[in-house]
Design a protein around this motif. Structure first.
Motif, PDB file in Angstrom:
ATOM      1  N   ARG A  37       0.833  -1.209   0.000  1.00 51.49           N
ATOM      2  CA  ARG A  37       0.000   0.000   0.000  1.00 51.49           C
ATOM      3  C   ARG A  37       0.865   1.257   0.000  1.00 51.49           C
ATOM      4  NH1 ARG A  37      -2.894  -3.107   3.756  1.00 51.49           N
ATOM      5  NH2 ARG A  37      -2.013  -1.922   5.476  1.00 51.49           N
ATOM      6  N   SER A  39       3.908   1.523  -1.220  1.00 51.49           N
ATOM      7  CA  SER A  39       4.518   1.669  -2.547  1.00 51.49           C
ATOM      8  C   SER A  39       3.519   2.214  -3.553  1.00 51.49           C
ATOM      9  CB  SER A  39       5.092   0.343  -3.029  1.00 51.49           C
ATOM     10  OG  SER A  39       4.057  -0.564  -3.309  1.00 51.49           O
ATOM     11  N   GLU A  40       2.255   1.834  -3.432  1.00 58.28           N
ATOM     12  CA  GLU A  40       1.239   2.380  -4.335  1.00 58.28           C
ATOM     13  C   GLU A  40       1.041   3.873  -4.102  1.00 58.28           C
ATOM     14  OE1 GLU A  40      -2.128  -0.091  -3.629  1.00 58.28           O
ATOM     15  OE2 GLU A  40      -1.596  -1.422  -5.292  1.00 58.28           O
ATOM     16  N   ARG A  41       1.045   4.283  -2.844  1.00 54.41           N
ATOM     17  CA  ARG A  41       0.904   5.721  -2.574  1.00 54.41           C
ATOM     18  C   ARG A  41       2.092   6.497  -3.125  1.00 54.41           C
ATOM     19  NH1 ARG A  41      -0.821   6.079   3.605  1.00 54.41           N
ATOM     20  NH2 ARG A  41       0.921   4.655   3.679  1.00 54.41           N
ATOM     21  N   ALA A  43       4.084   5.559  -5.620  1.00 50.58           N
ATOM     22  CA  ALA A  43       4.020   5.517  -7.085  1.00 50.58           C
ATOM     23  C   ALA A  43       2.957   6.475  -7.601  1.00 50.58           C
ATOM     24  CB  ALA A  43       3.728   4.095  -7.558  1.00 50.58           C
ATOM     25  N   ARG A  44       1.825   6.555  -6.884  1.00 49.29           N
ATOM     26  CA  ARG A  44       0.785   7.501  -7.297  1.00 49.29           C
ATOM     27  C   ARG A  44       1.298   8.934  -7.205  1.00 49.29           C
ATOM     28  NH1 ARG A  44      -2.972   5.549  -3.748  1.00 49.29           N
ATOM     29  NH2 ARG A  44      -3.220   3.518  -4.662  1.00 49.29           N
ATOM     30  N   ALA A 101       3.842  -1.473  -7.434  1.00 49.27           N
ATOM     31  CA  ALA A 101       2.485  -0.930  -7.529  1.00 49.27           C
ATOM     32  C   ALA A 101       1.780  -1.443  -8.778  1.00 49.27           C
ATOM     33  CB  ALA A 101       2.533   0.600  -7.530  1.00 49.27           C
ATOM     34  N   ARG A 104       0.673  -5.039  -8.177  1.00 47.26           N
ATOM     35  CA  ARG A 104      -0.519  -5.089  -7.333  1.00 47.26           C
ATOM     36  C   ARG A 104      -1.752  -4.683  -8.123  1.00 47.26           C
ATOM     37  NH1 ARG A 104      -0.490  -4.913  -1.826  1.00 47.26           N
ATOM     38  NH2 ARG A 104      -1.991  -3.201  -1.816  1.00 47.26           N
ATOM     39  N   GLN A 105      -1.614  -3.675  -8.985  1.00 46.28           N
ATOM     40  CA  GLN A 105      -2.746  -3.248  -9.812  1.00 46.28           C
ATOM     41  C   GLN A 105      -3.120  -4.350 -10.794  1.00 46.28           C
ATOM     42  OE1 GLN A 105      -4.608  -0.451  -9.465  1.00 46.28           O
ATOM     43  NE2 GLN A 105      -5.946  -1.415 -10.972  1.00 46.28           N
TER      44      GLN A 105
END
Length: 170
Positions: A37, A39-41, A43-44, A101, A104-105
């Motif tokens: 989570r 890493s997704e934030r 990357a976003r 990320a 995960r997507q």
């Protein structure tokens, strides 16, 4: 007897890993998904214009400070080796975080694709069922006497009765 109970219990649970032995210190709880989570934030954020503005401002400040500041407070001279190192370090961490990320997507997309495929299969089965029902209703309606048919039959029977009555009078 207790020995057999223990052996059956362990053979029944071969698919479950054994608990760790007790230790004196409590083992910290670890959320396996927390890093994903995070890493997704990151990357976003790396994919936004805000990040580009912050990065550009930081680099301009860095270069400006190391060119125009008094020589005693400069921390990175002209070839800006430290800046290059910092940017390389940022890029070396950003690429794997972005890939994580994306993975995960992709996993979420795969799950959504499976759900969509299941919904599509159920919808298709429902449509086929309804098509069969409509076809059977059409066939049943074709065999049912309509109001006009009944009227015409009753009129012909009434006319026949009238003829029979007229024949009986004569």
């Amino acid at each position: 007897m207790p020995r057999d109970d223990r052996s059956t219990r362990s053979t029944a649970r071969l698919d479950v890993p054994r608990d760790w032995r007790r230790t004196f210190l409590a083992r910290p709880a670890y959320d396996a998904d927390a890093f994903g989570r995070l890493s997704e934030r990151i990357a976003r954020f790396l994919g936004t214009g805000q990040f580009l503005v912050y990065m550009t401002a930081t680099i301009l400040f860095w270069v400006g400070w190391n060119i125009f500041a008094p020589e005693s407070v400069r921390f990175d001279q002209y070839p800006f080796i430290f800046l290059t190192l910092a940017l390389s370090l940022q890029a070396s961490y950003a690429a794997p975080l972005i890939l994580l990320a994306q993975n995960r997507q992709e996993a979420r997309d795969r799950v959504q694709y499976e759900r969509d495929r299941d919904v599509d299969a159920r919808s298709r089965a429902d449509m086929e069922f309804l098509a069969r029902e409509v076809a059977s209703l059409r066939m049943a309606v074709g065999e049912v006497a309509t109001r006009d048919f009944l009227r015409s039959e009753l009129k012909s029977l009434l006319a026949e009765l009238d003829r029979d009555r007229d024949n009986d009078r004569v």
